[in-house]
Design a protein around this motif. Sequence first.
Motif, PDB file in Angstrom:
ATOM      1  N   LYS A 118      58.341   7.099  34.784  1.00  0.00           N
ATOM      2  CA  LYS A 118      58.164   7.887  33.556  1.00  0.00           C
ATOM      3  C   LYS A 118      57.122   8.997  33.780  1.00  0.00           C
ATOM      4  CE  LYS A 118      57.127   7.097  28.630  1.00  0.00           C
ATOM      5  NZ  LYS A 118      57.504   8.444  28.267  1.00  0.00           N
ATOM      6  N   ARG A 121      58.828  11.672  35.855  1.00  0.00           N
ATOM      7  CA  ARG A 121      59.838  12.377  35.070  1.00  0.00           C
ATOM      8  C   ARG A 121      59.197  13.286  34.007  1.00  0.00           C
ATOM      9  NH1 ARG A 121      63.017   7.948  32.711  1.00  0.00           N
ATOM     10  NH2 ARG A 121      61.493   8.338  31.078  1.00  0.00           N
ATOM     11  N   ASN A 126      59.138  18.155  35.012  1.00  0.00           N
ATOM     12  CA  ASN A 126      59.389  18.518  33.609  1.00  0.00           C
ATOM     13  C   ASN A 126      59.668  20.018  33.449  1.00  0.00           C
ATOM     14  OD1 ASN A 126      56.913  19.613  34.019  1.00  0.00           O
ATOM     15  ND2 ASN A 126      55.812  18.319  32.560  1.00  0.00           N
ATOM     16  N   ASP A 132      62.518  20.252  37.863  1.00  0.00           N
ATOM     17  CA  ASP A 132      63.044  18.892  37.714  1.00  0.00           C
ATOM     18  C   ASP A 132      64.023  18.582  38.848  1.00  0.00           C
ATOM     19  OD1 ASP A 132      64.058  16.474  37.058  1.00  0.00           O
ATOM     20  OD2 ASP A 132      64.927  17.073  35.132  1.00  0.00           O
ATOM     21  N   GLY A 134      64.729  15.580  39.585  1.00  0.00           N
ATOM     22  CA  GLY A 134      65.229  14.234  39.290  1.00  0.00           C
ATOM     23  C   GLY A 134      66.632  14.249  38.716  1.00  0.00           C
ATOM     24  N   THR A 136      67.767  14.097  35.801  1.00  0.00           N
ATOM     25  CA  THR A 136      68.049  14.874  34.588  1.00  0.00           C
ATOM     26  C   THR A 136      68.098  16.376  34.880  1.00  0.00           C
ATOM     27  OG1 THR A 136      65.686  14.809  34.100  1.00  0.00           O
ATOM     28  CG2 THR A 136      67.072  13.215  32.950  1.00  0.00           C
ATOM     29  N   TYR A 143      66.386   7.857  40.304  1.00  0.00           N
ATOM     30  CA  TYR A 143      65.272   6.926  40.072  1.00  0.00           C
ATOM     31  C   TYR A 143      65.768   5.494  40.234  1.00  0.00           C
ATOM     32  CZ  TYR A 143      63.183  11.082  37.921  1.00  0.00           C
ATOM     33  OH  TYR A 143      62.698  12.327  37.683  1.00  0.00           O
TER      34      TYR A 143
END
Length: 319
Positions: A118, A121, A126, A132, A134, A136, A143
């Motif tokens: 978290k 992320r 962000n 980002d 990751g 998303t 993850y």
Amino acid sequence: RSTSVKQSSLSFFYVIPLGTNGGLDENNLSSYLLTSINNSIPNSAYISLDGGTIRHGIEIAIKQQSLPLNTDKEIFIREQIKAYLISHGHLDHITGFLINTPNDKSGKFIIGLNQTIKIIRDHYFNNQAWADFGSTGLKTYDYQILDPLSTIPAPIVNTDLDVRIFRLCHTCPFLSSAFLVSRRNQPSASILYLGDTGPDDVEKIIQVDQTTYSPRYLSQLWKEMAPLVAANQLKAIFIEVSYPNGRPDHLLFGHLTPNWLLKELNVLKSYHSMENVKIIVTHIKPENGAREKIIEQLSRGDALHFNFVFPQQGQAIWL
Ligand SMILES: Nc1ncnc2c1ncn2[C@@H]1O[C@@H]2COP(=O)(O)O[C@H]2[C@H]1O
């Protein structure tokens, strides 16, 4: 007294410390590459335990011939580091990884506690602190959230290693974690890597009624490790000592001293002799001769019951 970490036909793991310090020196922050050894040859698929310093550590490792002299560090990072296991979200455990994300190969996992993922992320990936990368966003990484209550090891994709996670307190109630990494194939063997942790006797949560509650995560961890030590399966424990003795408890900021480490290790030793487990001392804060003091303080008295190793950046460790 020195503990051998040199090549041996009995070795199970090959470790390259890419960074060994607990802060301040941005070229040498916590990060340990690990792979399994088969027929005395390190496997080409590595995982990174924390990611404080990556690229500079690889340059040093090549110079020290812990990696072949013709290693291309770009290709190595892209192709041979298969996953990043992050113990907690503090910058000194993750900056080297973050800075290298734009050139990384996709399909890798960032592995950790829900709380750590978290932080990555929400606070790094962000599109404000960093792009980002990751799942998303640019999807370079997925993850892999591990459940600290699960006793079933999770496979680390593209490696022959499995992992379990355990919670640690690093200034309660902030969570850090430990990874138990095991070879999936036979013969089986494991290492335990702890991120930053304070001592059980110091880490306390103050509750609303002002009473304190102590989670004692280290004591739970030692209970879980005891059968592995007894079975001669646990080859090493990577654990922090940030400050020399004499540091007052209220200035530990969720860290250990030699005396606190010995207090904790003696709990594990109360279950079984520790003569076959190497204790790899990580995260020394590079200030005021701390390293020399800590080495000296872990070379006498109770410390003689343990095999301490003081890793150096780029110098391979055979376990
Ligand atoms: N209350 C505090 N006062 C001063 N420094 C702190 C405080 N809390 C944390 N730190 C520093 O911030 C660092 C964050 O990373 P570390 O936990 O390795 O070590 C920590 C200390 O060096």
